[in-house]
Write an enzyme that holds these catalytic residues in place. Structure first.
Site: not given
Length: 154
Positions: A54-55
């Site tokens: 993420h991410f």
């Protein structure tokens, strides 16, 4: 100036049932049992397991985990209020109303977590909470909790 914690990690572990990788409060900076308020801190590092997905290219702390950090900070205050019942009762995060995400939280940020309870009863509580990075609000909302007997969860 660096603020000295009033509750450090070891005592936090006595107040919260959470453990790595889900312990999202590093220390408590201040609390006031009369005002039913608390200010805690979460140091966000690139080593957080959620940043793996993420991410990877642009790591951002998931909003739901910012809310969980707020709930844990509020849970510390409930643990202090419960005092002698702490070993018998557990505060469960029931829900959030009016949640707003205002700024991304990234590795290296220090989240200041504040909560103030408008209600604490034998059944639970309600608190207004806010997570800030510096002077900027990252997230805020109204949290609700239930206080349950630990034996009822077996």
């Amino acid at each position: 100036m660096k603020e000295a914690p009033v509750i450090k990690l070891r005592e936090l572990l006595n107040l919260l049932p959470h453990r790595y990788p889900f312990l999202l409060v590093d220390k408590v900076l201040s609390y006031d049992l009369e005002k039913r308020s608390i200010v805690a801190q979460k140091n966000v590092t690139i080593n957080e397991p959620f940043f793996v997905g993420h991410f990877p290219e642009v790591p951002i702390m998931p909003g739901v985990l910012i809310l969980e950090s707020l709930a844990q900070a509020a849970g510390v205050l409930l643990g202090l209020v419960l005092e002698n019942d702490r070993n018998k009762r557990l505060a469960l995060f029931l829900g959030i109303q009016k949640a707003k995400f205002r700024q991304a939280v990234r590795p290296g940020d220090i989240l200041t977590l504040s909560a103030e309870f408008s209600l604490i009863s034998s059944k639970g509580g309600k608190a207004s909470a806010r997570a800030c990075v510096g002077s900027q609000v990252a997230a805020e909302g109204e949290l609700s909790f239930a206080l349950v007997d630990k034996q009822s969860l077996d």
